[in-house]
Design a protein around this motif. Structure first.
Motif, short mmCIF file in Angstrom:
data_model
loop_
_atom_site.label_atom_id
_atom_site.label_comp_id
_atom_site.label_asym_id
_atom_site.label_seq_id
_atom_site.Cartn_x
_atom_site.Cartn_y
_atom_site.Cartn_z
N ALA A 40 0.83 -1.21 0.00
CA ALA A 40 0.00 0.00 0.00
C ALA A 40 0.87 1.26 0.00
N LYS A 41 1.96 1.22 0.76
CA LYS A 41 2.86 2.38 0.81
C LYS A 41 3.52 2.61 -0.53
N ALA A 42 3.94 1.52 -1.19
CA ALA A 42 4.58 1.66 -2.51
C ALA A 42 3.59 2.22 -3.53
N GLN A 43 2.36 1.74 -3.50
CA GLN A 43 1.34 2.24 -4.42
C GLN A 43 1.04 3.71 -4.16
N GLN A 44 1.01 4.08 -2.88
CA GLN A 44 0.76 5.48 -2.53
C GLN A 44 1.90 6.37 -3.02
N ASN A 45 3.14 5.91 -2.84
CA ASN A 45 4.29 6.67 -3.33
C ASN A 45 4.26 6.82 -4.84
N LEU A 46 3.88 5.73 -5.52
CA LEU A 46 3.78 5.77 -6.98
C LEU A 46 2.72 6.76 -7.43
N GLU A 47 1.59 6.75 -6.76
CA GLU A 47 0.51 7.68 -7.10
C GLU A 47 0.92 9.12 -6.82
N ASN A 48 1.62 9.34 -5.70
CA ASN A 48 2.09 10.69 -5.38
C ASN A 48 3.09 11.19 -6.42
N ASN A 49 4.00 10.30 -6.84
CA ASN A 49 4.98 10.69 -7.86
C ASN A 49 4.29 10.99 -9.19
N ARG A 50 3.26 10.20 -9.51
CA ARG A 50 2.54 10.44 -10.76
C ARG A 50 1.84 11.80 -10.73
N LYS A 51 1.24 12.12 -9.58
CA LYS A 51 0.57 13.41 -9.45
C LYS A 51 1.57 14.56 -9.53
N LYS A 52 2.75 14.37 -8.89
CA LYS A 52 3.77 15.41 -8.95
C LYS A 52 4.26 15.63 -10.38
N ASP A 53 4.47 14.52 -11.11
CA ASP A 53 4.92 14.64 -12.50
C ASP A 53 3.87 15.33 -13.36
N ALA A 54 2.58 14.96 -13.14
CA ALA A 54 1.51 15.58 -13.91
C ALA A 54 1.41 17.07 -13.61
N ALA A 55 1.54 17.43 -12.32
CA ALA A 55 1.48 18.84 -11.95
C ALA A 55 2.67 19.61 -12.53
N LYS A 56 3.85 18.99 -12.51
CA LYS A 56 5.03 19.64 -13.08
C LYS A 56 4.86 19.85 -14.57
N LEU A 57 4.32 18.85 -15.27
CA LEU A 57 4.09 18.97 -16.70
C LEU A 57 3.08 20.07 -17.01
N GLU A 58 2.04 20.16 -16.18
CA GLU A 58 1.05 21.22 -16.38
C GLU A 58 1.67 22.60 -16.17
N ARG A 59 2.56 22.72 -15.18
CA ARG A 59 3.21 24.01 -14.95
C ARG A 59 4.11 24.39 -16.13
N VAL A 60 4.80 23.38 -16.68
CA VAL A 60 5.67 23.66 -17.84
C VAL A 60 4.83 24.09 -19.04
N LYS A 61 3.72 23.38 -19.27
CA LYS A 61 2.85 23.74 -20.39
C LYS A 61 2.26 25.14 -20.21
N ALA A 62 1.85 25.44 -18.98
CA ALA A 62 1.28 26.76 -18.71
C ALA A 62 2.33 27.86 -18.93
N ALA A 63 3.57 27.58 -18.50
CA ALA A 63 4.63 28.56 -18.70
C ALA A 63 4.93 28.77 -20.18
N GLN A 64 4.94 27.68 -20.94
CA GLN A 64 5.18 27.79 -22.37
C GLN A 64 4.06 28.55 -23.07
N GLN A 65 2.82 28.24 -22.68
CA GLN A 65 1.68 28.95 -23.27
C GLN A 65 1.73 30.43 -22.93
N LYS A 66 2.09 30.73 -21.69
CA LYS A 66 2.19 32.12 -21.27
C LYS A 66 3.26 32.86 -22.06
N GLU A 67 4.38 32.18 -22.29
CA GLU A 67 5.46 32.78 -23.06
C GLU A 67 5.04 33.03 -24.50
N ARG A 68 4.31 32.08 -25.07
CA ARG A 68 3.82 32.27 -26.44
C ARG A 68 2.86 33.45 -26.53
#
Length: 258
Positions: free
Chosen positions: A114-142
């Motif tokens: 359960a702990k490993a699955q929770q860590n995996l889900e947390n990492n996935r959410k962090k990666d998704a949030a980071k990707l969204e921030r990068v996309k938002a920054a790129q869109q803002k720059e454009r």
């Protein structure tokens, strides 16, 4: 009731670990010496009784000796029964501890999974949030680049251009086939759309398009986007194509291939 599932490798490893731990604790607490102590006590008791029987005494003593002898004959059976009971109790205790150990191991494995699955889900959410921030920054720059006023470069025949973004590909070559994506607007670069194309091809400098394009596209890099302002002298003259007779034409051109 359904049939119990086949034991897996993990269960076998748990059982081996339990047996090692159980034997270590058993020898540490002295449980393994019980059988030896019982045998020693029985032998000692038997030796004392045999000495009493061999002594010469009265008939009363002989009767006592017979009784003691009979008791000695039944002593091994009693000792064996006692040993069997001790063995049974030891086996019951071992099984109980083994089941308790298995239960604890399953609980630990379940918690670890359960702990490993929770860590995996947390990492996935962090990666998704980071990707969204990068996309938002790129869109803002454009958007920033799009809204930032740019100086137009004036070319011959009054054609003007300003690069929205400079491509990273090769520079367009004169007389070579190019493909572009374009949008034609009336009056301003934010005006009504008069025409558009997503994959339009022509040879640069061959007169296959209006002269404003041959002039304004020159020098672009593949992947870049450019604004063009084409006056009537380099466009359609006084012909009305939707923007009015003799109006300026505003093009946004992206060079796809060259």
């Amino acid at each position: 009731m359904g049939r119990r599932g086949r034991r897996n490798r993990s269960d076998e490893e748990d059982d081996d670990q339990f047996e090692r731990e159980y034997m270590r604790k058993r020898f540490k607490t002295g449980t393994a010496n019980r059988d030896t102590q019982n045998v020693q006590q029985s032998a000692k008791f038997k030796e004392v009784n045999n000495d009493q029987v061999t002594e010469k005494s009265s008939p009363q003593a002989e009767n006592n000796a017979k009784r003691i002898k009979a008791s000695n004959e039944t002593q091994p059976t009693t000792s064996s029964t006692l040993n069997n009971k001790i063995d049974e109790q030891t086996e019951v205790e071992r099984v109980r501890l083994k089941n308790q150990f298995r239960k604890q191991r399953r609980k630990e494995k379940k918690a670890a999974t359960a702990k490993a699955q929770q860590n995996l889900e947390n990492n996935r959410k962090k990666d998704a949030a980071k990707l969204e921030r990068v996309k938002a920054a790129q869109q803002k720059e454009r958007e920033k680049l799009r809204k930032t006023p740019r100086e137009f470069v004036t070319c011959r025949k009054g054609v003007k251009y300003a690069d929205i973004s400079v491509g990273k590909g090769p520079v367009v070559q004169d007389r070579k086939k190019v493909r572009v994506k374009y949008t034609l607007r009336a009056e301003t670069k934010q005006g009504k759309i008069l025409d558009s194309g997503s994959n339009f091809g022509f040879r640069l400098g061959k007169g296959e398009v209006i002269e404003g394009w041959d002039i304004g596209v020159k020098g672009m890099r593949q992947g870049g986007t450019r604004h063009l302002i084409v006056p009537p002298a380099a466009g359609y003259g006084n012909k009305n194509i939707g923007a009015g007779s003799g109006a300026l034409l505003y093009f946004e051109i992206t060079l796809l291939t060259c």
